[in-house]
Design a protein around this motif. Structure first.
Motif, PDB file in Angstrom:
ATOM      1  N   TYR A 128       0.840  -1.201   0.000  1.00 12.72           N
ATOM      2  CA  TYR A 128       0.000   0.000   0.000  1.00 12.72           C
ATOM      3  C   TYR A 128       0.875   1.252   0.000  1.00 12.72           C
ATOM      4  O   TYR A 128       0.576   2.229  -0.702  1.00 12.72           O
ATOM      5  CB  TYR A 128      -0.910  -0.008   1.232  1.00 12.72           C
TER       6      TYR A 128
ATOM      7  N   ARG B 101       0.528   4.121  -2.934  1.00 14.33           N
ATOM      8  CA  ARG B 101       0.053   5.460  -2.594  1.00 14.33           C
ATOM      9  C   ARG B 101       1.098   6.524  -2.936  1.00 14.33           C
ATOM     10  O   ARG B 101       0.794   7.549  -3.546  1.00 14.33           O
ATOM     11  CB  ARG B 101      -0.285   5.523  -1.098  1.00 14.33           C
TER      12      ARG B 101
ATOM     13  N   THR C 126       0.760   9.320  -5.953  1.00 10.40           N
ATOM     14  CA  THR C 126       0.792  10.720  -5.527  1.00 10.40           C
ATOM     15  C   THR C 126       1.838  11.497  -6.312  1.00 10.40           C
ATOM     16  O   THR C 126       1.594  12.617  -6.778  1.00 10.40           O
ATOM     17  CB  THR C 126       1.071  10.824  -4.018  1.00 10.40           C
TER      18      THR C 126
ATOM     19  N   GLU D  43       0.787  -0.798   7.518  1.00  7.04           N
ATOM     20  CA  GLU D  43      -0.297  -0.238   6.707  1.00  7.04           C
ATOM     21  C   GLU D  43      -1.347   0.445   7.564  1.00  7.04           C
ATOM     22  O   GLU D  43      -1.888   1.484   7.182  1.00  7.04           O
ATOM     23  CB  GLU D  43      -0.934  -1.347   5.861  1.00  7.04           C
TER      24      GLU D  43
ATOM     25  N   LYS E 257      -2.730   4.541   7.070  1.00  9.90           N
ATOM     26  CA  LYS E 257      -4.101   4.896   6.714  1.00  9.90           C
ATOM     27  C   LYS E 257      -4.754   5.828   7.732  1.00  9.90           C
ATOM     28  O   LYS E 257      -5.959   6.076   7.678  1.00  9.90           O
ATOM     29  CB  LYS E 257      -4.938   3.625   6.536  1.00  9.90           C
TER      30      LYS E 257
ATOM     31  N   HIS F 176      -5.220   9.519   8.914  1.00  5.33           N
ATOM     32  CA  HIS F 176      -5.045  10.889   8.412  1.00  5.33           C
ATOM     33  C   HIS F 176      -5.733  11.922   9.296  1.00  5.33           C
ATOM     34  O   HIS F 176      -5.733  13.108   8.967  1.00  5.33           O
ATOM     35  CB  HIS F 176      -5.603  10.988   6.987  1.00  5.33           C
TER      36      HIS F 176
ATOM     37  N   ASP G 228      -9.698   8.993  12.452  1.00  2.42           N
ATOM     38  CA  ASP G 228      -9.123   7.729  11.955  1.00  2.42           C
ATOM     39  C   ASP G 228      -8.395   7.009  13.084  1.00  2.42           C
ATOM     40  O   ASP G 228      -8.499   5.784  13.240  1.00  2.42           O
ATOM     41  CB  ASP G 228      -8.132   8.000  10.813  1.00  2.42           C
TER      42      ASP G 228
ATOM     43  N   GLU H 290      -2.851  13.628  -2.078  1.00  2.11           N
ATOM     44  CA  GLU H 290      -2.811  12.374  -1.322  1.00  2.11           C
ATOM     45  C   GLU H 290      -4.222  11.915  -0.952  1.00  2.11           C
ATOM     46  O   GLU H 290      -4.529  10.727  -1.014  1.00  2.11           O
ATOM     47  CB  GLU H 290      -1.959  12.509  -0.064  1.00  2.11           C
ATOM     48  N   LYS H 291      -5.081  12.844  -0.567  1.00  2.00           N
ATOM     49  CA  LYS H 291      -6.453  12.450  -0.232  1.00  2.00           C
ATOM     50  C   LYS H 291      -7.151  11.863  -1.458  1.00  2.00           C
ATOM     51  O   LYS H 291      -7.904  10.883  -1.343  1.00  2.00           O
ATOM     52  CB  LYS H 291      -7.243  13.643   0.306  1.00  2.00           C
TER      53      LYS H 291
ATOM     54  N   VAL I  28      -5.718   8.343  -1.929  1.00  2.00           N
ATOM     55  CA  VAL I  28      -6.235   7.437  -0.893  1.00  2.00           C
ATOM     56  C   VAL I  28      -7.625   6.941  -1.269  1.00  2.00           C
ATOM     57  O   VAL I  28      -7.938   5.745  -1.132  1.00  2.00           O
ATOM     58  CB  VAL I  28      -6.261   8.145   0.477  1.00  2.00           C
ATOM     59  N   GLU I  29      -8.474   7.841  -1.768  1.00  2.00           N
ATOM     60  CA  GLU I  29      -9.831   7.441  -2.156  1.00  2.00           C
ATOM     61  C   GLU I  29      -9.810   6.539  -3.392  1.00  2.00           C
ATOM     62  O   GLU I  29     -10.606   5.601  -3.497  1.00  2.00           O
ATOM     63  CB  GLU I  29     -10.691   8.678  -2.424  1.00  2.00           C
TER      64      GLU I  29
ATOM     65  N   LYS J  81      -8.816   3.128  -2.199  1.00  2.00           N
ATOM     66  CA  LYS J  81      -9.936   2.492  -1.485  1.00  2.00           C
ATOM     67  C   LYS J  81     -10.865   1.803  -2.482  1.00  2.00           C
ATOM     68  O   LYS J  81     -11.320   0.672  -2.244  1.00  2.00           O
ATOM     69  CB  LYS J  81     -10.721   3.533  -0.685  1.00  2.00           C
TER      70      LYS J  81
END
Length: 452
Positions: free
Chosen positions: A278, A282, A286, A326, A330, A332, A336, A406-407, A410-411, A414
């Motif tokens: 992961y 990521r 990015t 990991e 995850k 943020h 979370d 990055e957000k 991340v989505e 997912k």
């Protein structure tokens, strides 16, 4: 049921051997990446036998005789377990035996039957079904499978096996991915083809490993499709092949620059050599988005733009370099964090890692100026500690750009992990609702332009 431990640094070989022994002999199997992960004799107590590679390359690029180290550990702790070493090694005595470097799955199974003293009566109880399942991940490396491939469909409680891929058909990663995106976790093959297919998968993996050791090269190389993100997906999200090339070149340059820091270079090498993680997915994605949109942000041209772009790889690959698990990567926000079971040490690391990484980066000469400031602010906190209640505009413009990208990534990940259809417009709409300041929405606008 017999229980085995397989120790191998190559995930493809590890998977091939596990699939074969699980299906052929109903062994219960655990796996480890290398023998150095065994620190206590009790960890081996539940296993009837061990299969271990003879050597591997560690995170610092050193050739480690993992098989010999395991044998020494077993002897030192008076452990009585049969061990099969994959690859030549002069240890053919007692309950230890080695196989040639180009071993076959049949070689392993016959040796295990002998080493574990499996009786004919036990073997008779290990009857394979007519169709045998094979994890779909194994097919990413096959271009022309040697046998017909089936999927299982259940109608009115009865399983039906439908041929979908014929022997020697072209099978590329995108075909496999389409099945996986439809929630298919396994293909099936007829039992008489199972050993031949797994042998083909193993042979391709072994060829690469043996060649790498002979040429003294690293087994893992940086590429965009080995970690399950193909150029087709990159095209869908607006990333061009030129951007991929730029990112790869920058990664190589960054690796050379930080080689003087033993701790950071070791952590970076470990990250770059594990492309299926992961963390790598990521960070790599990015960086690609960064490179794709930076020229459109009005941050200068020529040398000034180059200086800005030189910082991208460092930001993307070092910001969370101290977070090795990991579950930590995850996190943020404080929300979370509340949903993850953490030790006090892990909580402290999550809250302070940005500031801790900044301190390490400041010790390296030759890295682009200002990296430490951006890494410190990558969660939106000016002092690099904790998470802010709201995102403000008093951060570095590069830090703001990073936070938004990055957000977004991340989505995207997912959706991929959940095997959902990728709905980029919906994700971008969520970003619009999440970020309210114009400095953040400027980045969202550029991300939208990649797909519209």
């Amino acid at each position: 049921m017999r229980k085995l431990l397989i120790i191998h640094s190559d995930e493809r070989i590890q998977s091939s051997v596990r699939e074969y022994l699980t299906n052929e002999y109903s062994f219960e199997i655990d796996c480890l990446a290398n023998s150095s992960l065994i620190t206590n004799a009790d960890e081996l107590a539940t296993y009837d036998g061990i299969v271990c590679e003879n050597r591997y390359v560690d995170s610092e690029g050193r050739n480690i005789v993992g098989g010999q180290n395991l044998i020494n550990f077993i002897i030192d702790h008076s452990i009585k377990k049969p061990v099969v070493i994959l690859g030549e090694m002069e240890i053919d005595y007692g309950s230890f035996v080695s196989l040639p470097s180009r071993f076959s799955l049949r070689d392993i199974s016959l040796q295990l039957i002998k080493s574990l003293n499996i009786t004919d009566e036990e073997l008779r109880h290990l009857k394979m079904p007519d169709f045998v399942s094979v994890e779909i991940a194994n097919f990413y490396q096959l271009s022309n499978p040697c046998c017909d491939i089936y999927i299982k469909m259940t109608k009115t409680g009865v399983d039906h096996f439908v041929k979908r891929i014929y022997a020697n058909d072209v099978l590329d990663k995108d075909i496999v991915r389409r099945y996986e995106n439809n929630n298919l976790s396994h293909f099936f093959v007829q039992k008489e083809d199972f050993e031949k297919l797994m042998g083909q998968i193993l042979s391709q993996s072994l060829t690469k490993v043996v060649k790498a050791f002979k040429e003294d090269k690293k087994i893992m190389e940086i590429s965009s499709d080995t970690f399950e993100i193909s150029q087709n997906l990159l095209n869908e999200i607006g990333i061009t092949p030129q951007t991929v090339k730029l990112a790869k070149t920058s990664i190589v340059a960054m690796t050379k620059t930080v080689s003087g820091s033993k701790k950071l270079s070791t952590l970076l090498r470990s990250l770059l050599e594990n492309e299926t993680t992961y963390a790598f997915k990521r960070n790599y994605l990015t960086s690609l988005f960064f490179y794709q949109i930076i020229p459109n942000l009005g941050w200068g041209r020529g040398e000034q733009l180059k200086q800005t772009m030189d910082k991208v790889c460092y930001i993307c690959f070092f910001h969370d370099i101290l977070l090795r698990e990991e579950k930590l990567l995850k996190i943020h926000s404080l929300d979370d964090m509340a949903f993850v079971d953490l030790t006090n040490e892990e909580k402290k690391l999550v809250l302070e890692h940005a500031n801790m990484t900044t301190t390490l980066l400041q010790e390296i000469s030759g890295i682009p100026t200002g990296i430490d400031v951006i890494v410190r602010q990558h969660h939106g906190s000016l002092n690099g500690v904790g998470f802010p209640d709201v995102y403000t505009s008093n951060l570095s413009p590069l830090a703001i750009c990073f936070i938004v990208i990055e957000k977004y990534v991340v989505e995207i990940l997912k959706s991929i992990e959940a095997k959902e259809k990728l709905k980029l417009n919906s994700i971008l709409l969520e970003l619009d609702e999440f970020f309210h300041l114009s400095s953040y929405r400027k980045i969202i606008f550029e991300l939208k332009s990649l797909i519209n």
